[in-house]
Design an enzyme around this catalytic site. Sequence first.
Site, PDB file in Angstrom:
ATOM      1  N   SER A  73       0.800  -1.238   0.000  1.00 62.41           N
ATOM      2  CA  SER A  73       0.000   0.000   0.000  1.00 62.41           C
ATOM      3  C   SER A  73       0.824   1.276   0.000  1.00 62.41           C
ATOM      4  CB  SER A  73      -0.929   0.026   1.209  1.00 62.41           C
ATOM      5  OG  SER A  73      -2.013  -0.834   1.012  1.00 62.41           O
ATOM      6  N   LYS A  76       0.445   3.354  -2.955  1.00 61.14           N
ATOM      7  CA  LYS A  76      -0.723   4.228  -3.131  1.00 61.14           C
ATOM      8  C   LYS A  76      -0.340   5.704  -3.043  1.00 61.14           C
ATOM      9  CE  LYS A  76      -3.892   0.837  -1.039  1.00 61.14           C
ATOM     10  NZ  LYS A  76      -4.555   0.460   0.224  1.00 61.14           N
ATOM     11  N   TYR A 198      -3.201  -2.302 -10.413  1.00 61.97           N
ATOM     12  CA  TYR A 198      -3.156  -2.119  -8.960  1.00 61.97           C
ATOM     13  C   TYR A 198      -2.393  -3.276  -8.281  1.00 61.97           C
ATOM     14  CZ  TYR A 198      -4.680  -2.100  -4.109  1.00 61.97           C
ATOM     15  OH  TYR A 198      -4.688  -2.137  -2.734  1.00 61.97           O
ATOM     16  N   TYR A 250      -4.240   4.006   7.897  1.00 62.67           N
ATOM     17  CA  TYR A 250      -5.591   3.408   7.946  1.00 62.67           C
ATOM     18  C   TYR A 250      -6.342   3.815   9.196  1.00 62.67           C
ATOM     19  CZ  TYR A 250      -3.283   0.772   4.414  1.00 62.67           C
ATOM     20  OH  TYR A 250      -2.561   0.431   3.323  1.00 62.67           O
ATOM     21  N   VAL A 268       1.097  -3.844   3.813  1.00 57.66           N
ATOM     22  CA  VAL A 268       1.021  -5.153   4.460  1.00 57.66           C
ATOM     23  C   VAL A 268       2.253  -6.025   4.187  1.00 57.66           C
ATOM     24  CG1 VAL A 268      -1.495  -5.309   4.685  1.00 57.66           C
ATOM     25  CG2 VAL A 268      -0.385  -6.133   2.593  1.00 57.66           C
TER      26      VAL A 268
HETATM   27  O1  DON Z   1      -5.028  -4.531  -1.816  1.00 61.45           O
HETATM   28  C1  DON Z   1      -4.389  -5.328  -1.140  1.00 61.45           C
HETATM   29  O2  DON Z   1      -4.954  -6.178  -0.523  1.00 61.45           O
HETATM   30  C2  DON Z   1      -2.886  -5.263  -1.039  1.00 61.45           C
HETATM   31  N1  DON Z   1      -2.289  -5.637  -2.229  1.00 61.45           N
HETATM   32  C3  DON Z   1      -2.368  -3.949  -0.547  1.00 61.45           C
HETATM   33  C4  DON Z   1      -2.907  -3.631   0.762  1.00 61.45           C
HETATM   34  C5  DON Z   1      -2.002  -3.038   1.762  1.00 61.45           C
HETATM   35  O3  DON Z   1      -0.794  -3.010   1.764  1.00 61.45           O
HETATM   36  C6  DON Z   1      -2.764  -2.563   2.915  1.00 61.45           C
HETATM   37  N2  DON Z   1      -1.912  -2.296   3.977  1.00 61.45           N
HETATM   38  N3  DON Z   1      -1.600  -2.139   4.986  1.00 61.45           N
END
Ligand code: DON
Length: 324
Positions: A73, A76, A198, A250, A268
């Site tokens: 993320s 983003k 994405y 978040y 993540v």
């Molecule tokens: O959209 C997703 O599930 C992941 N590829 C990215 C999410 C993410 O890193 C959220 N983070 N803390």
Amino acid sequence: MAEIHDHQRAAEWFKHVCRDVHGRLDGLDEGALASYIPELARVDPDHFAIAAMTVAGRSANEGDCDQTFTIQSISKLLMYGLALETHGRDEVLKRAGVAPTGDPFNSIKLDEAHRRAPNPMVNSGAIAIASMVEGDDLAARREVVLALFERYLGRRPEVDEAVLASETVAGNRNRAIGYLLLNEGIITDRVEETLDLYFMQCSILVTAVDLAVIGAAIANHGVHPMTGQQVVAPQVSRDMLTVALTCGMYDYAGEWAYTVGIPAKSGVGGGIVGMIPDVGGIAVYSPRLDAHGNSVRGIRVFEELSEEFDLHVFDADRPWRRNT
Ligand code: DON
């Protein structure tokens, strides 16, 4: 001469504290690897890196700083900057607002009143932002994204193909979000292609040092700390920092702003990048996550460094702002 001496002393103190914090938190094994993307559960949970770079290009690295991991993320934030640069604020705000949600990152909830995603740091907003990447086909759009990352990293980014495949297989919730955006007219076409884009942006490989460099560039009003190149316009980096402070962590963003007070973005994969305006970037890599999806040791490192060096953006005495 005296000033150089001060810089050196400050750098040595900072390195010393990073080593100390790393040593003390090395044994902390709370949290769990992200497992909703199976491939993310295969990384070594013990990896632990702290990296920092000042806007002047001075660095401090501790632990597994050469270890690559997927940016997830944190991508983003860079993609938000790209959308602002290519489309301008008004067009971007039609698709994603700037309000923190208090909901998990993968929440399937839109800003109904404005018919847009709540902000660009949750998945709905990030997918809406990814839809704005121009190009005739997926290959052309991938190239735009990779070129963006290349400007920040100073090298061609690599994609973790195994994580990408895993994201794609495990991505039905993101597909649901994509189709909801399509249904609402926030995305107008090519929803599957945008989802592929994405998933790809999330699977780009970085090190903690890379994240520190990215953070330093954004903290330096878009000027890259090593190349001097303007990688993103100053007014865009301002918007990136603002959204990072309000939405970057978040549903933990409020607590983070209160305790740490550094605009930041987590992923993540276990990375967190923090941006201290006019000072530099700090990055932590440690893949065990808390319930919000933020790195457990990452949060602890930032709490300690913010406290020790008065890095909260609203601290009264912030000597580093003048002395980087
Ligand atoms: O959209 C997703 O599930 C992941 N590829 C990215 C999410 C993410 O890193 C959220 N983070 N803390």
